[in-house]
Design a protein around this motif. Structure first.
Motif, PDB file in Angstrom:
ATOM      1  N   CYS A   3       0.842  -1.190   0.000  1.00 36.54           N
ATOM      2  CA  CYS A   3       0.000   0.000   0.000  1.00 36.54           C
ATOM      3  C   CYS A   3       0.880   1.244   0.000  1.00 36.54           C
ATOM      4  N   ASP A   4       0.505   2.207  -0.816  1.00 32.49           N
ATOM      5  CA  ASP A   4       1.119   3.535  -0.771  1.00 32.49           C
ATOM      6  C   ASP A   4       0.117   4.491  -0.146  1.00 32.49           C
ATOM      7  N   TYR A   5       0.610   5.301   0.742  1.00 32.95           N
ATOM      8  CA  TYR A   5      -0.254   6.225   1.473  1.00 32.95           C
ATOM      9  C   TYR A   5      -0.032   7.633   0.938  1.00 32.95           C
ATOM     10  N   LEU A   6      -1.073   8.224   0.413  1.00 33.85           N
ATOM     11  CA  LEU A   6      -0.934   9.489  -0.304  1.00 33.85           C
ATOM     12  C   LEU A   6      -1.489  10.678   0.462  1.00 33.85           C
ATOM     13  N   ALA A   7      -2.443  10.418   1.338  1.00 29.19           N
ATOM     14  CA  ALA A   7      -3.044  11.504   2.113  1.00 29.19           C
ATOM     15  C   ALA A   7      -3.609  10.897   3.383  1.00 29.19           C
ATOM     16  N   GLY A  50     -14.259   9.510  10.909  1.00 33.88           N
ATOM     17  CA  GLY A  50     -15.494  10.001  10.318  1.00 33.88           C
ATOM     18  C   GLY A  50     -15.454  10.130   8.809  1.00 33.88           C
ATOM     19  N   ASP A  51     -14.262  10.115   8.241  1.00 28.06           N
ATOM     20  CA  ASP A  51     -14.162  10.193   6.782  1.00 28.06           C
ATOM     21  C   ASP A  51     -14.872   8.998   6.148  1.00 28.06           C
ATOM     22  N   GLU A  54      -7.947   1.253  -4.969  1.00 28.74           N
ATOM     23  CA  GLU A  54      -7.802   2.704  -4.843  1.00 28.74           C
ATOM     24  C   GLU A  54      -8.765   3.173  -3.767  1.00 28.74           C
ATOM     25  N   ILE A  55      -8.222   3.876  -2.814  1.00 27.85           N
ATOM     26  CA  ILE A  55      -9.029   4.355  -1.697  1.00 27.85           C
ATOM     27  C   ILE A  55      -9.004   5.878  -1.743  1.00 27.85           C
ATOM     28  N   SER A  56     -10.175   6.455  -1.842  1.00 26.48           N
ATOM     29  CA  SER A  56     -10.223   7.910  -1.966  1.00 26.48           C
ATOM     30  C   SER A  56     -11.312   8.488  -1.069  1.00 26.48           C
ATOM     31  N   ARG A  57     -11.221   9.800  -0.910  1.00 22.02           N
ATOM     32  CA  ARG A  57     -12.209  10.518  -0.096  1.00 22.02           C
ATOM     33  C   ARG A  57     -12.562  11.788  -0.849  1.00 22.02           C
ATOM     34  N   ASP A  58     -13.827  11.873  -1.210  1.00 28.74           N
ATOM     35  CA  ASP A  58     -14.281  13.042  -1.973  1.00 28.74           C
ATOM     36  C   ASP A  58     -13.424  13.280  -3.203  1.00 28.74           C
ATOM     37  N   GLY A  59     -13.054  12.220  -3.853  1.00 31.17           N
ATOM     38  CA  GLY A  59     -12.297  12.354  -5.086  1.00 31.17           C
ATOM     39  C   GLY A  59     -10.796  12.486  -4.907  1.00 31.17           C
ATOM     40  N   THR A  60     -10.339  12.632  -3.690  1.00 28.34           N
ATOM     41  CA  THR A  60      -8.894  12.696  -3.431  1.00 28.34           C
ATOM     42  C   THR A  60      -8.377  11.310  -3.111  1.00 28.34           C
TER      43      THR A  60
END
Lengths: 147, 147, 147, 147
Positions: free
Chosen positions: C64-68, C73-74, C95-101
């Motif tokens: 896993c690469d951690y990008l943000a 609560g996210d 791919e794990i994202s939050r609100d498109g990020t």
């Protein structure tokens, strides 16, 4: 009204080598159900204040009785009821069931605290708007004055 | 003698965003201390039997009071005492402290069970050699007859 | 089609003292997303066979690469794509994202195995019905012959 | 010298229903071994600064290959080697074995960061005293200038 219902599915990582949900995971399930309950009332569970202080809900007591095993893939019904509202604390009653069969029953007492950057916690009064009618509670505890 | 002491250090993954050890982890700490206790007596905690059956110690009740926060890097002293020996069950009392300060106190009841491949558990009697002297126990519970 | 989308919310117990989701939890999130994907195709993830044997999907590699950072609560969007279908293995891209990020990106290789009561695992061929069209895959790996 | 050895025993809560240590736990094992390594060098892993800021080591990448199952009660040997020293990052190589048999091998890249109260992290240079001789490293990466 002082109760709440949510659901979750038991994940592979929740299980242990006995083939069932590990008992400590139920405490995580209960905590999350409480948080969902508070969020459903418009309460932010953790509030960031300045300089690394937070307002949150540390637990001071937790217990659980295990009545039936829960397995990978089971969908659990989590019912949360407010058992007691103190000045700074809330005591929750949890019932966890699967298809109508009670799997576990627990009680958790949390205290609303101001938490310092180092984790030190000091109790603070509940917001008056949070569960304002004590007589609506399950417990008939006589007007609690303290947490 | 029916008590035991072990230690463990709080790891980063044990902590939560409040900056302290997450409350559910204490149940894992207590379970591990019990397992170490049993192992120190020569008991194998999980015994594989034929066809996927196992003998183990499912928990039927667990509780914990949290008295002080524990933080990353803290070395915890875990003291386990046998509180009650039933026919098929053991009830443990746990005291978790750090540098002499009590951090948490818990009680856990486990039942010796034969566990099927699907996680179904049936109680079985304790081995007679396991804690044979009930009067040596902390609790003065009158000769428990049942689990 | 060889991709899948699900969601989950970061729980309090997922966080650590740095105030974010602990990095190891992402592997649990990915595993659960894979299991949901398989379940959505009608595959039972763990199949109990006789005498304590199971058919399951042990992991042989995970990254896993951690990008943000992701916070309590996210709501995370979890996208799973089949990257490679071997004879006995599946390699998933997450791919794990939050609100498109994009928050994290991972790869996991699992092998379909027959697992003994003691946890020993032996690879077995994938069911032909599972992702039968290799050319529909993201990866253009030349007709893999082996796991 | 840039390597380190520690041990840990697999606990019941580390296992899953396949009867082995859950794969995500290995990332916790690796993290703890790194922390022990840093502590052995006199580095405090998390440093509290004023106003809720911390200095810590978020992970930006982690991977693990699983070579053999590990079971409840197994004592694992954890070997950590520094693979690469960047300007702000350390890349660790982990070997996890049991009685001389390699169980898992992983790589983890951590970045020294200043972490805000909300979990936002900004890289900061490594202390010059930490692994000062790059040529002593396992990797022969040519004098890395950047993280």
């Amino acid at each position: 009204m002082a109760d709440f219902h949510t659901r979750r599915r038991i994940e592979f990582a929740d299980t242990d080598m006995a083939g069932i949900c590990h008992f400590a995971r139920f405490f995580v399930f209960m905590e999350s159900a409480e948080h969902e309950f508070l969020a459903s009332l418009g309460m932010r569970v953790m509030v960031d204040e300045e300089a690394g202080w937070q307002i949150g809900w540390p637990r001071v007591a937790a217990s659980c009785d295990y009545l039936a095993p829960a397995r990978f893939g089971d969908v659990l019904d989590l019912r949360v009821r407010l058992l007691r509202r103190g000045r700074t604390s809330l005591t929750w009653e949890h019932e966890i069931s699967r298809d109508g069969t009670l799997v576990a029953r627990g009680t958790v007492t949390t205290v609303r605290c101001r938490i310092g950057p180092d984790g030190t916690a000091a109790p603070i009064p509940l917001p008056p708007s949070l569960f304002p009618e004590p007589d609506a509670l399950v417990s008939s505890a006589p007007s609690p004055r303290e947490s």
